[in-house]
Enzyme design. Sequence first.
Site, short mmCIF file in Angstrom:
data_model
loop_
_atom_site.label_atom_id
_atom_site.label_comp_id
_atom_site.label_asym_id
_atom_site.label_seq_id
_atom_site.Cartn_x
_atom_site.Cartn_y
_atom_site.Cartn_z
N CYS A 82 0.84 -1.21 0.00
CA CYS A 82 0.00 0.00 0.00
C CYS A 82 0.87 1.26 0.00
O CYS A 82 1.53 1.55 -0.98
CB CYS A 82 -0.99 -0.04 1.17
SG CYS A 82 -2.39 1.08 0.93
N HIS A 169 -3.68 -5.30 0.37
CA HIS A 169 -3.17 -5.76 1.68
C HIS A 169 -3.15 -7.29 1.74
O HIS A 169 -4.17 -7.92 2.03
CB HIS A 169 -4.04 -5.19 2.81
CG HIS A 169 -3.83 -3.74 3.04
ND1 HIS A 169 -2.85 -3.26 3.89
CD2 HIS A 169 -4.44 -2.65 2.52
CE1 HIS A 169 -2.87 -1.93 3.88
NE2 HIS A 169 -3.83 -1.53 3.05
N GLU A 171 -1.90 -9.17 3.94
CA GLU A 171 -1.90 -9.69 5.31
C GLU A 171 -3.30 -9.95 5.85
O GLU A 171 -3.45 -10.68 6.85
CB GLU A 171 -1.15 -8.73 6.24
CG GLU A 171 -1.81 -7.38 6.49
CD GLU A 171 -1.54 -6.32 5.44
OE1 GLU A 171 -1.75 -5.13 5.74
OE2 GLU A 171 -1.14 -6.67 4.31
#
Length: 510
Positions: A82, A169, A171
Amino acid sequence: MNKELVLVVDFGGQYNQLIARRVRENRVYCEIVPYTTSIEDIKEKAPKGIIFTGGPNSVYGENAPRVRKELFDLGIPVLGICYGDQLMAHSLEGEVTSPEKREYGKTDVNLDNSSLLFKDMKEKDQCWMSHTDYISKVPKGFKIIATTDECPCAAMENAEKKLYGVQFHPEVEHTLFGKKMLKNFLFNVCNLKGDWSMSSFAEQQIKAIKEKVGDKKVICALSGGVDSSVAAVIVHKAIGKQLTCIFVDHGLLRKDEGDQVEKIFKDQFEMNLIRVNAQDRFLGKLKGVSDPERKRKIIGEEFIRVFEEEAKKLGDISFLVQGTIYPDIVESGTNTSATIKSHHNVGGLPEDMEFKLIEPLRELFKDEVRAVGEELGIPHKLVWRQPFPGPGLAIRVLGEVTEEKLAITREADAIFREEIAKAGLEEKIWQYFACLPNIQSVGVMGDERTYCHTIALRAVTSSDAMTSDWARIPYEVLDKVSRRIVNEVKEVNRIVYDVTSKPPATIEWE
């Protein structure tokens, strides 16, 4: 300790600890460091890979976090996420654009699976976007390896220099291929082995503590909580009888908890354990006090006094063991988050206590602490013990704390915990407890009118306690808990269940 290291460089994103946890799930050790960490310090740490986190800034912001361009010439693989992706492009003379429309939420993404980053993945999958700016022109030597309908560069790479950036993202759970992508970065790009484990961690800590302590004496403030318990056992395995644990029983524990702590650590682990029965002392100080902050302060200060008194009796002590864990260090040590809180372990022990610190768990997250506890042979029930506030039941008894109110809360809480365990839910719910609001209500028992206490039940699901949702406990379990408490605990005629998330509410009532 010789171990493969990945650095997670913090730019103020909300998922920083989650990124670190995802790396460690692959048996790779990582640390979170601020973006202000110097090139020299990074070289000294010698990481095998670097991950830039997201963050709330625009690369064009006046005070936007920056890194030195030389970082990209160290020969260390870098993954930007990001803001980290945009910063990489901006630093290497690509172009970042601020459009009118932002991209947020679940998004379909097209992947170039010829890239090492997306090896063995589908050509189209779902990712999680949360950005306004995007890369409109990649730097020289880079190519685009992912796109979405709104984002012309959802990922980029310079495979020769092992530099990668993703706008989404990886994660978070909503990026369906995210864990696999991070695994590809760690093992296909960084060529890591993934040989970090809790057993090797415990062995290394025990060896290091032996060397550090020598023949000196050590004390530990033992609460019976997971962190202090695991820390105490590691140190005890390293130095044995040189360690003395001080267990301050303030009379604010859950049912039978004090006896359980004493039994496990004195009998099973054969530790030097001093149990200080200070119930009367603490209740005396709390008499007439109803304000929650005053209660916390009184308990914290009294704990320090009792601990100091006992420590002085032991004579020449060189070291103090604390159960500090990695989130404590991160929360007090980074300067990029909007809110920073200072860390005070074991009730806020005074800074003028002249001990050197031993913090064997300072590199671990809570789930890793539990894994080490299991490795060390600590009883499963203690390793998975419910989070419990330092002031104990004093902040679960709203208003003034009395022996009668503590007894009611203790019994109700024990019933709730027992039924949750019987239902097989104890490891599925982050935290659950009974508390005693300062409320009485009218009821009917037999043919008589009653005017008795209300018990509130609280149960939440969470991964880190920063946010939580109320647990959807089956009605039949709640029904059984309610009937048992009303029938078995005197002076209670009403049970309520708290269905509020955090935020807006906190997990504890006080």
